[in-house]
Design a protein around this motif. Structure first.
Motif, short mmCIF file in Angstrom:
data_model
loop_
_atom_site.label_atom_id
_atom_site.label_comp_id
_atom_site.label_asym_id
_atom_site.label_seq_id
_atom_site.Cartn_x
_atom_site.Cartn_y
_atom_site.Cartn_z
N ASN A 17 0.82 -1.20 0.00
CA ASN A 17 0.00 0.00 0.00
C ASN A 17 0.85 1.26 0.00
N VAL B 195 1.86 1.99 -3.43
CA VAL B 195 0.74 2.56 -4.19
C VAL B 195 0.62 4.05 -3.90
N GLU B 196 0.72 4.43 -2.63
CA GLU B 196 0.61 5.84 -2.27
C GLU B 196 1.76 6.65 -2.87
N SER C 135 3.27 5.90 -5.65
CA SER C 135 2.98 6.00 -7.08
C SER C 135 1.95 7.09 -7.36
N LYS C 136 0.98 7.25 -6.46
CA LYS C 136 -0.01 8.31 -6.63
C LYS C 136 0.65 9.68 -6.56
N LEU D 274 -4.91 3.67 -9.40
CA LEU D 274 -4.21 3.51 -8.12
C LEU D 274 -5.12 3.87 -6.95
N VAL E 48 -7.30 0.92 -6.29
CA VAL E 48 -6.52 -0.16 -5.68
C VAL E 48 -6.28 0.10 -4.21
N SER E 49 -5.90 1.34 -3.86
CA SER E 49 -5.56 1.64 -2.48
C SER E 49 -6.75 1.53 -1.55
N VAL F 21 1.94 -1.10 -12.42
CA VAL F 21 1.80 0.35 -12.52
C VAL F 21 2.63 0.85 -13.70
#
Length: 458
Positions: free
Chosen positions: A14, A17-18, A20-21, A56, A59-60, A74
């Motif tokens: 996670n 993911v954050e 990547s955001k 994303l 997904v998160s 990603v």
């Protein structure tokens, strides 16, 4: 979002993911700062990044809620690399980003060519003045396969991809590149690099890419703040030449016999421009060229550019309207622009170190306009300017002439810009309407823009 697995990398937590955001948001802000990027190209990049960001976000909020954290693909690293390349100083004339170049399939014995759907290209642009296609990969080198999986429709390997791109390039006309540039942001292993060299004649051009460390920034509180640093020190950049039927040798460009090599005194900023025009040696041209259209020649000799500004401002409005008719406001706007930013300085920076050419059509049109509208001083400067230029035959490139002739893509402009394209010379112009029309067709074009100036009867 439909992830492009050819470009994607995996994230497994996670927190990733954050991160990547945040990278998506930073790259979106950086795109807004890119100069000379068309609205369509900007829209394409922003749409792709917004789609990635939406993916994303979904997904998160769902997939990473259990102890078993799945891996997801990603694509932000690939888009970061594309934006990094767009910031390179030797990149210009960007006409397409992240698009498929179409291919018109040939049919032989009833069998369609395998390239019938075209090939994905990340950037169509000019690089060091030549039209190129740039293909970007952000994948881990360990997962890049040369031969690929023959049974897979999505991963045929790098060899098959290079072959497809070359086939599409060979069959293109308006979009035909002089070379394919493969940019591997995380590098290549020695085996794959050697395969590129031995099978396709690829050469390493990584030294032409500057600033391998880059910061992606976000605007916070009215100021730009660097929130992500990324290094491309391990990047591998390979160029594969595309066999083009036209390969101009500047050795064959013989100077016009009227070009004079004596150091005449021209005076003021006009003299500075003349002194920066490199003259041919031994009657032939070597080195970098620049092509002038008629607007550039007029800007150089115009009274507005040559000290007539205050005289025009002091002229009564009725007299100005009588002289310039409906163009009075346009001319006064040019005067104010010249006061703030003298155009000879800008033009001098562009032509410095280059030899200057014009085609026969430009020569004829310029002489006619100066004869009809130019004053005594403008005519004198025009004569002196023409003595420093090389006149080449009208010889528009095949790719330029393959574009349809329309109101926005007028034949006379295709001849002028196409001649510059034929000689691999950028065109100096104020005719940005034509430049935009060319870019909208998807064809890259190497140009320099100057602000317009008018003949004033000086």
């Amino acid at each position: 979002m439909d992830i492009d697995h050819e470009h994607a990398n995996l994230v497994t937590s996670n927190a990733m993911v954050e991160e990547s955001k945040k990278r998506c948001e930073a790259v979106m802000d950086t795109i807004e700062t890119l100069p000379h990027l068309s609205l369509s190209c900007r829209h394409t990049l922003l749409r792709l990044i917004q789609s990635e960001l939406s993916f994303l976000s979904r997904v998160s909020s769902s997939e990473f809620t259990t102890e078993s954290e799945p891996s997801i693909c990603v694509n932000i690293g690939h888009l970061e690399s594309v934006v990094y390349i767009l910031q390179q100083p030797n990149i210009s004339g960007v006409s397409r980003v992240c698009k498929t170049i179409p291919f018109q399939p040939s049919t032989q014995n009833g069998t369609h060519n395998t390239a019938s759907k075209g090939a994905h290209v990340d950037i169509v642009c000019t690089f060091d003045g030549n039209p190129v296609w740039i293909i970007v990969s952000d994948r881990n080198p360990e997962y890049l396969s040369w031969d690929g999986q023959q049974e897979s429709s999505k991963n045929k390997g790098l060899r098959a991809r290079a072959e497809l791109l070359l086939e599409v390039a060979h069959n293109s006309i308006a979009l035909k590149p002089t070379s394919l540039i493969f940019f591997f942001s995380n590098g290549l292993n020695r085996f794959t690099s050697e395969k590129f060299r031995t099978e396709f004649g690829a050469v390493d051009i990584g030294s032409k890419f500057s600033n391998f460390d880059i910061n992606f920034s976000k605007e916070l509180g009215g100021e730009w703040v660097d929130i992500l640093a990324r290094s491309y020190q391990d990047a591998s950049v390979l160029e594969i030449k595309v066999d083009c039927p036209h390969d101009v040798s500047k050795e064959s460009l013989v100077a016009n016999p009227t070009v004079k090599s004596n150091d005449a005194y021209f005076g003021s900023s006009f003299g500075d421009i003349m002194s920066q025009m490199i003259l041919p040696t031994n009657g032939k041209i070597h080195g970098d060229l620049i092509n002038f259209d008629t607007t550039a020649l007029i800007a150089i000799v115009s009274g507005i550019s040559n000290g007539n500004r205050q005289k025009l401002l002091a002229t009564p409005e009725d007299e100005l309207k009588m002289r310039f008719k409906g163009n009075t406001e346009f001319v006064i706007g040019q005067v104010m622009s010249e006061i703030e930013n003298p155009i000879h300085i800008d033009i001098g920076k562009v032509i410095s170190g280059r030899k200057c050419i014009i085609c026969e059509s430009v020569s004829s049109e310029f002489k006619e306009l100066v004869l009809m509208c130019g004053g005594v001083n403008e005519k004198l400067r025009a004569d002196q300017l023409l003595q420093r230029l090389v006149v080449v035959p009208d010889s528009p490139s095949t790719r330029m002439m393959s574009l349809p002739t329309t109101r926005k893509l007028a034949l006379k402009n295709k001849i002028v810009f196409g001649t510059g394209d034929y000689w691999h010379a950028p065109t100096l112009t104020a005719n940005m309407g034509f430049v935009r029309a060319v870019l909208q067709t998807g064809m890259s074009l190497f140009t320099f823009e100057h602000r317009p100036r008018a003949l004033t009867g000086d």
